[in-house]
Design a protein around this motif. Structure first.
Motif, PDB file in Angstrom:
ATOM      1  N   THR A 171       0.818  -1.219   0.000  1.00 39.04           N
ATOM      2  CA  THR A 171       0.000   0.000   0.000  1.00 39.04           C
ATOM      3  C   THR A 171       0.851   1.268   0.000  1.00 39.04           C
ATOM      4  O   THR A 171       0.301   2.367   0.065  1.00 39.04           O
ATOM      5  N   THR A 172       2.188   1.106  -0.050  1.00 36.72           N
ATOM      6  CA  THR A 172       3.054   2.284  -0.048  1.00 36.72           C
ATOM      7  C   THR A 172       2.901   3.057  -1.355  1.00 36.72           C
ATOM      8  O   THR A 172       2.972   2.491  -2.439  1.00 36.72           O
ATOM      9  N   PHE A 174       4.262   6.267  -3.714  1.00 35.17           N
ATOM     10  CA  PHE A 174       5.431   7.102  -3.960  1.00 35.17           C
ATOM     11  C   PHE A 174       4.964   8.440  -4.523  1.00 35.17           C
ATOM     12  O   PHE A 174       4.212   8.493  -5.501  1.00 35.17           O
ATOM     13  N   VAL A 175       5.416   9.498  -3.909  1.00 34.63           N
ATOM     14  CA  VAL A 175       5.084  10.848  -4.346  1.00 34.63           C
ATOM     15  C   VAL A 175       6.384  11.536  -4.746  1.00 34.63           C
ATOM     16  O   VAL A 175       7.345  11.553  -3.972  1.00 34.63           O
ATOM     17  N   THR A 176       6.407  12.071  -5.955  1.00 33.49           N
ATOM     18  CA  THR A 176       7.600  12.736  -6.473  1.00 33.49           C
ATOM     19  C   THR A 176       7.407  14.235  -6.443  1.00 33.49           C
ATOM     20  O   THR A 176       6.375  14.745  -6.895  1.00 33.49           O
ATOM     21  N   MET A 177       8.399  14.929  -5.931  1.00 38.29           N
ATOM     22  CA  MET A 177       8.362  16.392  -5.875  1.00 38.29           C
ATOM     23  C   MET A 177       9.614  16.934  -6.554  1.00 38.29           C
ATOM     24  O   MET A 177      10.729  16.480  -6.279  1.00 38.29           O
ATOM     25  N   PHE A 196       9.357  15.024   7.427  1.00 43.63           N
ATOM     26  CA  PHE A 196       7.999  15.443   7.776  1.00 43.63           C
ATOM     27  C   PHE A 196       6.957  14.477   7.211  1.00 43.63           C
ATOM     28  O   PHE A 196       6.016  14.085   7.907  1.00 43.63           O
ATOM     29  N   VAL A 197       7.130  14.074   5.951  1.00 44.50           N
ATOM     30  CA  VAL A 197       6.177  13.143   5.337  1.00 44.50           C
ATOM     31  C   VAL A 197       6.219  11.789   6.039  1.00 44.50           C
ATOM     32  O   VAL A 197       5.184  11.160   6.278  1.00 44.50           O
ATOM     33  N   GLU A 205       5.959   7.515   0.579  1.00 44.61           N
ATOM     34  CA  GLU A 205       7.395   7.783   0.496  1.00 44.61           C
ATOM     35  C   GLU A 205       7.626   8.921  -0.485  1.00 44.61           C
ATOM     36  O   GLU A 205       7.197   8.862  -1.642  1.00 44.61           O
ATOM     37  N   LEU A 206       8.284   9.956  -0.017  1.00 41.53           N
ATOM     38  CA  LEU A 206       8.517  11.153  -0.822  1.00 41.53           C
ATOM     39  C   LEU A 206       9.861  11.043  -1.536  1.00 41.53           C
ATOM     40  O   LEU A 206      10.880  10.711  -0.935  1.00 41.53           O
ATOM     41  N   ARG A 207       9.825  11.316  -2.818  1.00 41.01           N
ATOM     42  CA  ARG A 207      11.046  11.374  -3.617  1.00 41.01           C
ATOM     43  C   ARG A 207      11.210  12.795  -4.135  1.00 41.01           C
ATOM     44  O   ARG A 207      10.312  13.339  -4.759  1.00 41.01           O
ATOM     45  N   VAL A 208      12.367  13.376  -3.892  1.00 36.68           N
ATOM     46  CA  VAL A 208      12.637  14.757  -4.277  1.00 36.68           C
ATOM     47  C   VAL A 208      13.641  14.763  -5.422  1.00 36.68           C
ATOM     48  O   VAL A 208      14.696  14.126  -5.350  1.00 36.68           O
TER      49      VAL A 208
END
Length: 326
Positions: A171-172, A174-177, A196-197, A205-208
């Motif tokens: 259910t993870t 991935f959000v890309t910023m 923070f996320v 899981e945030l990917r920058v």
């Protein structure tokens, strides 16, 4: 491409087929026992479709290049090394360039991996590593940084495979910023955002991604063409009597202006023939708008004709505008 090769091979007797044939997209490397067989196969390949013509490059001094590989035929067998074009200047992204550090590390790893995969022996690989480090050092890369990249790459290639890490939850998400790169501050911002996320949003899981800023984003690095050489524009020609004409063209504006001068089908040309004392400034036409999309160009022309109501236009619209017309 496979169809062309299969058809050429089908018409080739089995005894005269190539000993080796490798293909990548539209590049082929073939091995024949004689030049005669090679030329016969080359003619068959070009005869499949007359509109598709292949070119050939023969080995010179027992060497030939194929893509990034330089293949040399020696008494001890085939030797492969990295091929670089004669025009290769060795210029890469400078160490002082304002880009994220991992971009520079990835450049080094890419060149090292290519040398590692292509080199046919450890001796040649060591020579290629030296060439890569020499080229990058001339671009300002520190020797310690280059040696660390080489050491890390070889360790990853030869160390035992570590045990697989536990799989992430199904259910993870991935959000890309994407953030503009502004130096070390970008790393701090990315670290704070990820923390923070992780603390506040479960199963995310945030990917920058750090995007370097290009000089061209601040100003144009190309000279702006003069109006007469622009294309895909809506223009206006104004007569000395006050009447005007609005049109569009996808060609160079100067080509369309010449037609208005001489083509009797043009409303502007007919107007000048009828009123010999009137004058139109053809050297400096006014550009009202521009777009690269054909349909948008027609829409713009129709809207501008309705807005300005030019007296020389016979057609009031180049395409229906049902949203505005009743």
């Amino acid at each position: 491409m496979n169809f062309l090769i299969d058809k050429a091979l089908a018409s080739t007797p089995s005894k005269t087929k190539p000993d080796l044939l490798c293909r990548y997209v539209d590049d082929l490397i073939v091995v024949f026992s004689s030049q005669t067989l090679l030329q016969k196969f080359f003619k068959r390949l070009n005869a499949v479709y007359p509109s598709i013509s292949f070119t050939q490059e023969l080995e010179l001094h027992n060497t030939i290049h194929y893509l990034d590989v330089l293949v040399t035929n020696t008494p001890n067998g085939i030797v492969t090394t990295t091929y670089r074009k004669p025009t290769h200047s060795g210029l890469y992204s400078k160490w002082d360039s304002f880009v994220p550090l991992h971009h520079k590390r990835n450049l080094v790893n890419c060149l090292i991996k290519r040398a590692y995969n292509i080199s046919s022996s450890y001796k040649i690989m060591d020579q290629e590593f030296g060439t890569v480090k020499s080229m990058l050092a001339s671009n300002g890369y520190p020797v310690t940084f280059l040696d660390g990249c080489v050491k890390g790459f070889l360790n990853r290639c030869h160390r035992p495979t570590p045990p697989s890490s536990p799989k992430r939850s199904e259910t993870t998400h991935f959000v890309t910023m994407r953030l503009p790169f502004i130096g070390t501050t970008s790393y701090n911002i990315a670290r704070e955002l990820k923390g923070f996320v992780k603390r506040t949003i479960l199963d995310v899981e945030l990917r920058v991604i750090h995007k370097p800023t290009k000089i061209g984003s601040f100003f144009s690095i190309k000279d702006r063409p003069c109006n007469n050489l622009r294309c895909s524009v809506v223009y206006r020609l104004t007569c000395s009597c006050g009447s005007s004409y609005i049109g569009e063209t996808q060609r160079n504006l100067i080509t369309r202006i010449k037609e208005h001068r001489t083509n009797e089908k043009s409303e502007v040309c007919r107007h000048l023939q009828t009123n010999t004392m009137h004058r139109v400034n053809f050297t400096e036409p006014e550009i009202l708008d521009a777009t690269s999309k054909r349909i948008r160009l027609f829409i713009l022309e129709s809207l501008l004709i309705q807005q300005h109501a030019p007296g020389l236009n016979v057609d009031t619209t180049s395409m229906p505008l049902r949203l505005f017309n009743t």
